[in-house]
Design a protein around this motif. Structure first.
Motif, PDB file in Angstrom:
ATOM      1  N   SER A   7     -12.699   0.823  -3.514  1.00 52.05           N
ATOM      2  CA  SER A   7     -11.268   0.689  -3.243  1.00 52.05           C
ATOM      3  C   SER A   7     -10.558   0.050  -4.429  1.00 52.05           C
ATOM      4  O   SER A   7      -9.482   0.506  -4.846  1.00 52.05           O
ATOM      5  CB  SER A   7     -11.065  -0.157  -1.975  1.00 52.05           C
ATOM      6  OG  SER A   7      -9.722  -0.501  -1.795  1.00 52.05           O
ATOM      7  N   GLU A 181      -7.016  -0.548   0.780  1.00 55.91           N
ATOM      8  CA  GLU A 181      -6.312   0.261   1.785  1.00 55.91           C
ATOM      9  C   GLU A 181      -5.972  -0.620   2.983  1.00 55.91           C
ATOM     10  O   GLU A 181      -4.873  -0.540   3.549  1.00 55.91           O
ATOM     11  CB  GLU A 181      -7.165   1.456   2.207  1.00 55.91           C
ATOM     12  CG  GLU A 181      -7.252   2.576   1.184  1.00 55.91           C
ATOM     13  CD  GLU A 181      -8.245   2.294   0.048  1.00 55.91           C
ATOM     14  OE1 GLU A 181      -8.287   3.069  -0.909  1.00 55.91           O
ATOM     15  OE2 GLU A 181      -8.981   1.275   0.134  1.00 55.91           O
ATOM     16  N   SER A 185      -2.237  -1.830   4.326  1.00 56.23           N
ATOM     17  CA  SER A 185      -1.826  -1.806   5.731  1.00 56.23           C
ATOM     18  C   SER A 185      -1.308  -3.179   6.165  1.00 56.23           C
ATOM     19  O   SER A 185      -0.311  -3.268   6.899  1.00 56.23           O
ATOM     20  CB  SER A 185      -3.013  -1.379   6.612  1.00 56.23           C
ATOM     21  OG  SER A 185      -2.660  -1.396   7.976  1.00 56.23           O
TER      22      SER A 185
END
Length: 206
Positions: A7, A181, A185
């Motif tokens: 990520s 990610e 959020s």
């Protein structure tokens, strides 16, 4: 752990984001006596700092390593925990306020550490405000009551997160080393929370 590293690489390679492995200077801009920074009683380190724009707002995302010695006397040993955080600007400075999902707030470390700086502020716990889903701490209880809604508490509880207002920015955080990610959020949840504040909040105190 592997997913987190992948990520980081995805965001690091994205020209829309600026990446730094270490962020000591950024860490130094925060109040160390408020969540989640106050949880590093014996030391803090900011890692994998990403800075960019989310829904037109400047944002920073990072992992926070917090150390606290465990045990007592000659048997104490260093212990550590990682938190994940997202920071967004506010339209103006607001009273120091912290709202924390009860599952985060009930861990051993947090129970003994105030959510807000009580050296420079007037922060106090508000056990009778809101539902059982979150815990409030505020310099100005009336302001905390103004922004308190069950919808906000439910959203925070579902995300297992806490947030704190520090001047003209909001710091959202959760436990563990999350993917970016997941941090994106979290930042989007902060946007929803900020946009959900009543109009009166931006004129406080009237």
């Amino acid at each position: 752990m592997f997913e987190v590293r992948k990520s980081i690489k995805r965001f690091r390679d994205d020209p829309a984001w600026t990446y730094r492995k270490h962020g000591r200077d950024h860490l130094d801009t925060f109040d160390r006596l408020g969540y989640p920074f106050s949880l590093g009683v014996d030391g803090l380190a900011l890692r994998d700092l990403l800075q960019g724009t989310i829904q037109g707002r400047q944002a920073s995302l990072f992992h926070l390593l917090a150390w606290k010695r465990t045990g007592g006397g000659g048997n104490s040993a260093p212990g550590g925990h990682t938190y994940s955080a997202a920071v967004l600007p506010l339209p103006r400075a607001l009273p120091a306020t912290a709202v924390t999902d009860r599952r985060l707030a009930s861990s051993v470390w947090q129970r003994r550490i105030p959510a807000l700086n009580r050296v420079t502020g007037r922060g106090r716990d508000l056990p009778d405000l809101g539902s059982h889903l979150v815990r409030y701490c505020a310099d100005d209880p009336d302001f905390a009551a103004l922004i308190s809604t069950y919808a906000m508490e439910r959203l925070m509880h579902d995300a297992r997160m806490g947030w704190r207002i520090e001047g003209n920015r909001m710091i959202g955080w959760t436990s563990g080393r999350k993917t970016y990610e997941d941090l994106l959020s979290l930042a989007e949840t902060l946007v929803a929370l900020i946009d959900g504040f009543p109009e009166q909040a931006w004129r406080w105190p009237e």
